[in-house]
Each structure stands twice: as C-alpha cells, then as structure tokens.
Scaffold this active site. Structure first.
Site, mmCIF file in Angstrom:
data_model
loop_
_atom_site.group_PDB
_atom_site.id
_atom_site.type_symbol
_atom_site.label_atom_id
_atom_site.label_comp_id
_atom_site.label_asym_id
_atom_site.label_seq_id
_atom_site.Cartn_x
_atom_site.Cartn_y
_atom_site.Cartn_z
ATOM 1 N N ASN A 162 0.878 -1.172 0.000
ATOM 2 C CA ASN A 162 0.000 0.000 0.000
ATOM 3 C C ASN A 162 0.915 1.222 0.000
ATOM 4 O O ASN A 162 1.513 1.553 1.021
ATOM 5 C CB ASN A 162 -0.885 -0.034 1.259
ATOM 6 C CG ASN A 162 -1.727 1.233 1.401
ATOM 7 O OD1 ASN A 162 -1.770 2.069 0.498
ATOM 8 N ND2 ASN A 162 -2.394 1.366 2.531
ATOM 9 N N TRP A 163 1.015 1.849 -1.158
ATOM 10 C CA TRP A 163 1.954 2.980 -1.285
ATOM 11 C C TRP A 163 1.466 4.227 -0.551
ATOM 12 O O TRP A 163 2.214 5.168 -0.384
ATOM 13 C CB TRP A 163 2.170 3.316 -2.773
ATOM 14 C CG TRP A 163 2.969 2.300 -3.525
ATOM 15 C CD1 TRP A 163 3.499 1.139 -3.045
ATOM 16 C CD2 TRP A 163 3.348 2.370 -4.915
ATOM 17 N NE1 TRP A 163 4.179 0.474 -4.046
ATOM 18 C CE2 TRP A 163 4.092 1.212 -5.199
ATOM 19 C CE3 TRP A 163 3.106 3.296 -5.945
ATOM 20 C CZ2 TRP A 163 4.625 0.956 -6.473
ATOM 21 C CZ3 TRP A 163 3.633 3.034 -7.208
ATOM 22 C CH2 TRP A 163 4.377 1.882 -7.471
ATOM 23 N N LYS A 164 0.190 4.227 -0.165
ATOM 24 C CA LYS A 164 -0.409 5.413 0.472
ATOM 25 C C LYS A 164 -0.143 6.636 -0.425
ATOM 26 O O LYS A 164 -0.090 6.496 -1.632
ATOM 27 C CB LYS A 164 0.115 5.569 1.906
ATOM 28 C CG LYS A 164 -0.086 4.267 2.718
ATOM 29 C CD LYS A 164 0.079 4.431 4.191
ATOM 30 C CE LYS A 164 -0.155 3.099 4.888
ATOM 31 N NZ LYS A 164 -0.066 3.171 6.334
ATOM 32 N N HIS A 172 -9.514 1.198 5.126
ATOM 33 C CA HIS A 172 -8.221 1.379 5.789
ATOM 34 C C HIS A 172 -8.417 2.311 6.986
ATOM 35 O O HIS A 172 -9.202 3.255 6.917
ATOM 36 C CB HIS A 172 -7.198 1.963 4.808
ATOM 37 C CG HIS A 172 -5.804 1.891 5.353
ATOM 38 N ND1 HIS A 172 -5.351 2.791 6.295
ATOM 39 C CD2 HIS A 172 -4.788 1.015 5.141
ATOM 40 C CE1 HIS A 172 -4.102 2.460 6.626
ATOM 41 N NE2 HIS A 172 -3.737 1.388 5.939
ATOM 42 N N GLU A 226 -6.755 4.654 8.083
ATOM 43 C CA GLU A 226 -6.507 6.081 7.803
ATOM 44 C C GLU A 226 -7.733 6.734 7.170
ATOM 45 O O GLU A 226 -7.992 7.918 7.369
ATOM 46 C CB GLU A 226 -5.249 6.229 6.927
ATOM 47 C CG GLU A 226 -3.990 5.948 7.747
ATOM 48 C CD GLU A 226 -2.825 5.359 6.986
ATOM 49 O OE1 GLU A 226 -2.831 5.380 5.739
ATOM 50 O OE2 GLU A 226 -1.897 4.849 7.659
ATOM 51 N N GLU A 234 -5.297 -4.956 10.541
ATOM 52 C CA GLU A 234 -4.271 -3.945 10.775
ATOM 53 C C GLU A 234 -4.541 -3.249 12.113
ATOM 54 O O GLU A 234 -5.392 -2.350 12.178
ATOM 55 C CB GLU A 234 -4.282 -2.896 9.659
ATOM 56 C CG GLU A 234 -3.938 -3.448 8.295
ATOM 57 C CD GLU A 234 -3.344 -2.381 7.371
ATOM 58 O OE1 GLU A 234 -2.346 -2.686 6.715
ATOM 59 O OE2 GLU A 234 -3.873 -1.249 7.329
ATOM 60 N N GLY A 237 2.698 2.181 10.876
ATOM 61 C CA GLY A 237 3.658 3.274 10.737
ATOM 62 C C GLY A 237 4.364 3.639 12.028
ATOM 63 O O GLY A 237 5.039 4.659 12.110
ATOM 64 N N SER A 251 3.551 -2.281 10.275
ATOM 65 C CA SER A 251 5.013 -2.334 10.437
ATOM 66 C C SER A 251 5.614 -3.691 10.041
ATOM 67 O O SER A 251 6.553 -4.167 10.676
ATOM 68 C CB SER A 251 5.413 -1.966 11.868
ATOM 69 O OG SER A 251 5.010 -0.632 12.164
ATOM 70 N N GLY A 281 2.887 -1.176 4.274
ATOM 71 C CA GLY A 281 2.971 0.252 3.965
ATOM 72 C C GLY A 281 4.402 0.645 3.654
ATOM 73 O O GLY A 281 4.927 0.378 2.571
ATOM 74 N N GLY A 282 5.066 1.255 4.629
ATOM 75 C CA GLY A 282 6.412 1.819 4.440
ATOM 76 C C GLY A 282 7.397 0.897 3.728
ATOM 77 O O GLY A 282 8.099 1.323 2.798
HETATM 78 P P1 13P Z 1 3.132 0.301 7.692
HETATM 79 O O1 13P Z 1 3.615 -0.986 7.080
HETATM 80 O O2 13P Z 1 3.878 1.502 7.201
HETATM 81 O O3 13P Z 1 3.054 0.206 9.184
HETATM 82 O O4 13P Z 1 1.637 0.515 7.180
HETATM 83 C C1 13P Z 1 0.724 -0.531 7.281
HETATM 84 C C2 13P Z 1 -0.472 -0.199 6.513
HETATM 85 O O5 13P Z 1 -1.234 0.686 6.895
HETATM 86 C C3 13P Z 1 -0.714 -0.893 5.243
HETATM 87 O O6 13P Z 1 -1.983 -0.634 4.745
#
Ligand code: 13P
Length: 245
Positions: free
Chosen positions: A9-11, A95, A97, A167, A173, A208, A229-230
């Site tokens: 997930n590149w956000k 998600h 967020e 999640e 994050g 993470s 994510g990251g």
């Molecule tokens: P991180 O891997 O950066 O913690 O993010 C997880 C996430 O929200 C994937 O959708």
C-alpha cells in the site's frame, strides 16, 4: 488452498519518476515461483502509469479506495469499473486512515466492498482496533462488529470474494508490530467469525511488516500474507517480505 498474498500500500507516496524506479527494481527481483501473489496499490493518479509498467508481469495492481457509486455527480470519487478498466484486481476498503481522517463508518466500508465486487474487483477489507481499544480489552469486540457490518451488506457470498486485512491501528507506521501470537489470536478469531466459508478467505496482517519480522508472522497458521505500507516503498524489503512466505 489459500495462495499467500503480499500487497504494497503505497499510500500518498511517489512521483512518476520514483514509481518507475521502484517498479523496475521490484520487477527485476520478482520471484519466478508462483507460490506468492504480489500486488501494489498506487495513488489513483498513477494507476495508469503503473498499469502500463506491470502489464504482462505477475505483479497485480489495486486502488487504495473505491467509491460506493458507479458513476455520476460525485466529485473526487473513483468508481470500481474505472479501476477495473485500468487492470486493477484489488481495492483496499476501510483502511484505518480513511476511517480516521475521512470518518468512514463500518456501514460505508461494507458498501464500498460491495461496489468493488460488483465492479469486478476484489476488496481488501481492513479491520483493526486502536491502542485504547486493545488496552481496555475490547479489540475482538471491535473487530467482530467491523466484520459484522460488512457482512450485513455483502453477505457470505461477498465475503467469499474478498480478502480481509487485520491492521491494528497502533502498529501502523509506528514500528510497533503485533507479536506473531497477538496477530494469530485475532486472525483465528476473524476466521471463526467467517464461519463455513472461512477456509477459502485470505486474511492478511498489516502494521510495520518488514523483511525482518515477516517470516515469524507468516509462520502462524491463520496469517496468509501481508498488507505492507512503508516497507513496500523499498523494492528489496518488499520482495524479501514476499520471499519470507
Ligand atoms: P506500515 O507498514 O507503514 O506500518 O503501514 C501498514 C499499513 O497501513 C498498510 O496498509
């Protein structure tokens, strides 16, 4: 029976130049084995660019959200058939967020999952508790009601066409990962909630995830892959997570 799935997930990250560089590195390192499916969920404006670059490769593509509507006067929204037209296979819905910053309710998440399915996409339905909810011992109740709301809209038939992602909000994050045991407890609970169709449904863990902790997470019986994510923005990390499956 469930093919492991690792989704990046590149956000809200990337640029045309950075995307090309990242994709070329990922494609160069892509494992030949078909044991694991890999996908990236890019920002909407880059879907076309990514779609062209992953054409004829085994890397799948997805959107990070989807509208509940199919077309019409909904400024700023992107419909499932639009994503499908650009070769998307997945759409992330619910998600944390989006739940947090855009006030998305459990019911709306269910409606988005339905719209994804009707548009020919597989929804990746995110659920998870906040730190406060975990600390007061209500994590499973929260996740149970998130799932129940989605089920009230899409039914077992829809769930059977979906992927679930657990999640924990406190692990996103933050560098804090749920321990494999904590994650397994929730994944097992989710599987129980899914009832008779549970065996066919992939449940991903997100929060993470890195190459260094992936193998221990994937060793758990109910963890079928990851939503990353990251670490999905670093080609080697992303590929090493997939290899850890
Ligand atoms: P991180 O891997 O950066 O913690 O993010 C997880 C996430 O929200 C994937 O959708």
């Amino acid at each position: 029976m469930r093919r492991p799935l690792v989704v990046g997930n590149w956000k809200m990250n990337g640029s045309r130049e950075q995307n090309t560089e990242l994709l070329q590195s990922i494609l160069g390192l892509l494992p030949e084995s078909e044991k694991v499916e890999l996908a990236v969920c890019a920002p909407f404006v880059y879907i076309d660019q990514v779609s062209e670059q992953v054409a004829n490769t085994s890397l799948a593509l997805g959107g990070q959200d989807v509208s509940v509507h199919v077309s019409g006067a909904y400024t700023g929204e992107i419909a499932a058939p639009m994503l499908a037209e650009f070769g998307c296979r997945y759409a992330i819905v619910g998600h944390s967020e989006r739940r947090q910053y855009h006030n998305e309710s459990n019911l709306l998440v269910g409606q988005k999952a339905l719209s994804a399915i009707q548009g020919g996409l597989t929804p990746i339905i995110c659920v998870g508790e906040s730190l406060e909810q975990r600390e007061i011992g209500s994590a499973l109740d929260v996740i149970g009601s998130q799932l129940q709301s989605v089920k009230s809209v899409i039914g077992d038939q829809g769930l059977a066409k979906s992927v679930i992602a657990y999640e924990p909000v406190w692990a996103i994050g933050t560098g804090l990962t749920a321990t494999p045991e904590q994650a397994q407890e929730v994944h097992q609970f989710i599987r129980e909630q899914l009832g008779s169709i549970a065996d066919g449904i992939s449940i991903l863990y997100g929060g993470s995830v890195k190459a260094a902790n992936a193998a221990d997470l994937f060793a758990q019986p109910d963890i079928d892959g990851a939503l990353v994510g990251g670490a999905s923005l670093v080609a080697e990390e992303f590929i090493n997570i997939a290899k850890a499956v």
